[in-house]
Design a protein around this motif. Structure first.
Motif, PDB file in Angstrom:
ATOM      1  N   ARG A   6      10.777  -6.127  -7.968  1.00  0.00           N
ATOM      2  CA  ARG A   6      11.167  -5.827  -9.339  1.00  0.00           C
ATOM      3  C   ARG A   6      11.999  -4.555  -9.440  1.00  0.00           C
ATOM      4  O   ARG A   6      13.012  -4.532 -10.140  1.00  0.00           O
ATOM      5  N   ARG A   7      11.569  -3.473  -8.782  1.00  0.00           N
ATOM      6  CA  ARG A   7      12.312  -2.215  -8.884  1.00  0.00           C
ATOM      7  C   ARG A   7      13.520  -2.263  -7.966  1.00  0.00           C
ATOM      8  O   ARG A   7      13.422  -2.640  -6.810  1.00  0.00           O
TER       9      ARG A   7
ATOM     10  N   ALA B 163       0.820  -1.211   0.000  1.00  0.00           N
ATOM     11  CA  ALA B 163       0.000   0.000   0.000  1.00  0.00           C
ATOM     12  C   ALA B 163       0.853   1.260   0.000  1.00  0.00           C
ATOM     13  O   ALA B 163       0.467   2.290  -0.578  1.00  0.00           O
ATOM     14  N   ALA B 164       2.028   1.204   0.639  1.00  0.00           N
ATOM     15  CA  ALA B 164       2.880   2.383   0.749  1.00  0.00           C
ATOM     16  C   ALA B 164       3.789   2.583  -0.455  1.00  0.00           C
ATOM     17  O   ALA B 164       4.327   3.683  -0.649  1.00  0.00           O
ATOM     18  N   GLU B 165       3.977   1.548  -1.240  1.00  0.00           N
ATOM     19  CA  GLU B 165       4.901   1.625  -2.380  1.00  0.00           C
ATOM     20  C   GLU B 165       4.238   2.305  -3.578  1.00  0.00           C
ATOM     21  O   GLU B 165       3.048   2.606  -3.580  1.00  0.00           O
ATOM     22  N   ARG B 166       5.043   2.502  -4.618  1.00  0.00           N
ATOM     23  CA  ARG B 166       4.528   3.045  -5.871  1.00  0.00           C
ATOM     24  C   ARG B 166       3.453   2.115  -6.443  1.00  0.00           C
ATOM     25  O   ARG B 166       3.452   0.913  -6.183  1.00  0.00           O
TER      26      ARG B 166
ATOM     27  N   ALA C 174      22.330  -2.582 -11.762  1.00  0.00           N
ATOM     28  CA  ALA C 174      20.903  -2.871 -11.633  1.00  0.00           C
ATOM     29  C   ALA C 174      20.358  -3.553 -12.878  1.00  0.00           C
ATOM     30  O   ALA C 174      19.511  -4.440 -12.801  1.00  0.00           O
ATOM     31  N   ALA C 175      20.835  -3.120 -14.048  1.00  0.00           N
ATOM     32  CA  ALA C 175      20.298  -3.631 -15.307  1.00  0.00           C
ATOM     33  C   ALA C 175      21.041  -4.861 -15.823  1.00  0.00           C
ATOM     34  O   ALA C 175      20.607  -5.471 -16.808  1.00  0.00           O
TER      35      ALA C 175
ATOM     36  N   GLU D 213      14.694   4.579  -7.990  1.00  0.00           N
ATOM     37  CA  GLU D 213      14.243   5.974  -8.039  1.00  0.00           C
ATOM     38  C   GLU D 213      14.588   6.638  -6.708  1.00  0.00           C
ATOM     39  O   GLU D 213      13.727   6.784  -5.824  1.00  0.00           O
ATOM     40  N   PRO D 214      15.867   7.028  -6.541  1.00  0.00           N
ATOM     41  CA  PRO D 214      16.267   7.666  -5.282  1.00  0.00           C
ATOM     42  C   PRO D 214      15.610   9.036  -5.115  1.00  0.00           C
ATOM     43  O   PRO D 214      15.222   9.689  -6.089  1.00  0.00           O
TER      44      PRO D 214
END
Length: 383
Positions: A356-357, A25-28, A242-243, A207-208
């Protein structure tokens, strides 16, 4: 709109569902993640967010190392490898540039000093553990081997893998497939078969916050630092860690440091198989092997991460590094995107989390602390 969560928890583990629901609920809105736990071989938590599924596969980056170190543990247990033999007993070429006295035990605990090469690696080389090992054999160490430790982030799997290959005639990935993954039907892959590609979800970049971006950009991380060398930022084409597993070549070859692809079910199941009977299968490891894996081998200042770190035998010492409420001897590994997986032999808990992110900062995502606490509390309350 609040995302739904899916899956089940056993009686007494409702707090884990509540924590996971609060996280989602708190995440993107585009958050994707999975949470799984076993206790003494029985699955007690099995949850996933919308957009994911129980069989969705994510890149687990550094959590791959857990699979690699389990292979070494199995070979030590059956006498194929000996921890206190010199690496050169198996791999004579490793003696170059003053590395001849290093033992396998020291190699596994990030003491070799060959965290990378002077000129870095291409992505094609990073996908090929044998190519990495060949170059590291000739590399002059960045500190005197055995005198200090630093996280060999992108290469420890290749170093261990070359020892495995010399001792057995098979790659670490082949031994893992035969002795661990297939034997226990685990959804953790070191080399993803093409038939499973549709199940894979590529890692999204972190996404810092604006403050975190400023801190990151101000970090003294020039191409000649140990940190930059260890993370291949000294290569002509700097590596986006990351990629990296989003590259099909990395996924197909499954380099043993960072190339693993897994579900949370797979990660938790792997550690459950290591320490517990699961179904009709005996535990992969014997009690003496489990105790040696979790024993502290390197603690203090990590020359690469520039932080206080604690390593067991290859694995991160999970209680000392991440979750101090766990039992002594807990061992596991985290990954850049935020994944974490471990075994706590004293409580019988095996844990797996994927997302995932990519997390920022990279490594075990902050939410692991709340999730692990909720599950561990349920375990100890029921004991």
């Amino acid at each position: 709109m609040t995302q739904e969560i899916h899956g089940t928890v056993a009686d007494g583990f409702e707090a884990a569902r509540e924590e996971f629901a609060a996280l989602v609920a708190a995440e993107r809105p585009d958050y994707e993640g999975q949470l799984c736990a076993y206790v003494r071989g029985r699955r007690v938590v099995d949850l996933w967010s919308a957009g994911s599924g129980p069989d969705t596969l994510y890149a687990v980056h550094g959590s791959t190392k857990g699979a690699a170190f389990l292979v070494v543990a199995v070979l030590v247990q059956d006498g194929t490898l000996e921890l206190d033999r010199k690496v050169t007993y198996y791999w004579p070429e490793f003696a170059a540039e003053g590395k001849g006295a290093l033992t396998l035990r020291d190699l596994l605990t990030h003491r070799a000093g060959v965290v990378g090469t002077d000129t870095g690696f291409t992505v094609a080389e990073l996908a090929d553990d044998r190519a990495v090992a060949e170059r590291l054999a000739d590399q002059r160490p960045f500190w005197r081997p055995g005198t200090a430790f630093g996280y060999h982030a992108l290469v420890i799997g290749a170093l261990a893998g070359e020892v495995v290959r010399r001792a057995t005639g098979h790659t670490l990935q082949q031994v893992y497939e035969d002795r661990v993954r297939a034997a226990y039907a685990l959804d953790v892959h070191l080399g993803l078969p093409s038939a499973h590609e549709p199940r894979f979800r590529p890692t999204r970049p972190p996404e810092p916050t604006p403050t975190q971006r400023i801190e990151r950009d101000a970090r003294p991380d020039g191409p000649g630092t140990l940190h930059a060398i260890a993370y291949n930022r000294n290569a002509p084409a700097s590596t986006d860690l990351a990629a990296l597993p989003n590259d099909p070549l990395i996924r197909a070859r499954g380099p043993a440091s960072v190339g693993g692809v897994a579900s949370a079910r797979g990660l938790a199941g792997m550690y459950a198989a290591a320490i517990s009977e699961t179904g009709e299968r005996e535990a992969l490891l014997k009690p003496d092997t489990i105790a040696e894996l979790g024993q502290l081998h390197a603690t203090g200042h990590d020359l690469v991460t520039r932080t206080h770190r604690a390593y067991a035998l290859g694995f991160q010492a999970t209680a000392e590094t991440w979750h101090p409420f766990l039992g002594a001897g807990a061992f596991g590994h985290s990954g850049t995107a935020g994944s974490q997986a471990f075994a706590d032999p004293r409580s019988g808990l095996a844990y797996g989390y994927t997302r995932r992110r990519c997390a920022h900062p990279p490594g075990a995502a902050a939410e692991n602390d709340r999730l692990v606490r909720a599950i561990h509390r349920a375990v100890t309350t029921r004991a």
